[in-house]
Enzyme design. Sequence first.
Site: not given
Length: 173
Positions: A56-57
């Site tokens: 994620a991110s």
Amino acid sequence: RTVVETLRNAEKDKSVVAIVLRVDSPGGSAAASDVIWHEIKRVEKPIVASMGDTAASGGYYIAMGCDKVFAEPGTLTGSIGVVGGKLAVGQLLDKVGVSTEIVSRGKNSGIFSTESKFSDSERQVWMQSMQETYRQFVAKAAESRSIDVDRMQALAGGRLWTGRQAQANGLVD
């Protein structure tokens, strides 16, 4: 630095014909993710992202540089977003008897100081920086996944997707 060095070593190694980049990260520094993304884009050998439990991110950001992106059905991925701020601990330091002296010059010179909150001007500069970082993240994800920027905006906003949802939305292969 270690990821970039490893990619460079793999690129130089004639026995390596392709690179599998295992991504298992909830994110981190946008600057570090961008450095890794640029290195991935520079490497001429095929690079495949293999996502672990979480990509994620910043983890998703670096995967956007790869030729193919694979996730498990339950991989937490996406989180195309940017978070930033600072802790203003000046009053806390005063309470525990720690004193500091600051010498600064310039309208926004205290932007990274932990002594005080953002001034209105510093907050504006900080927000512009965060918005530009977010714009770049969305643009890179849209280009990588061959998705219109407006469509990517609808998928972004820091939302997390499972690997299965990410595949249905075109965020992974």
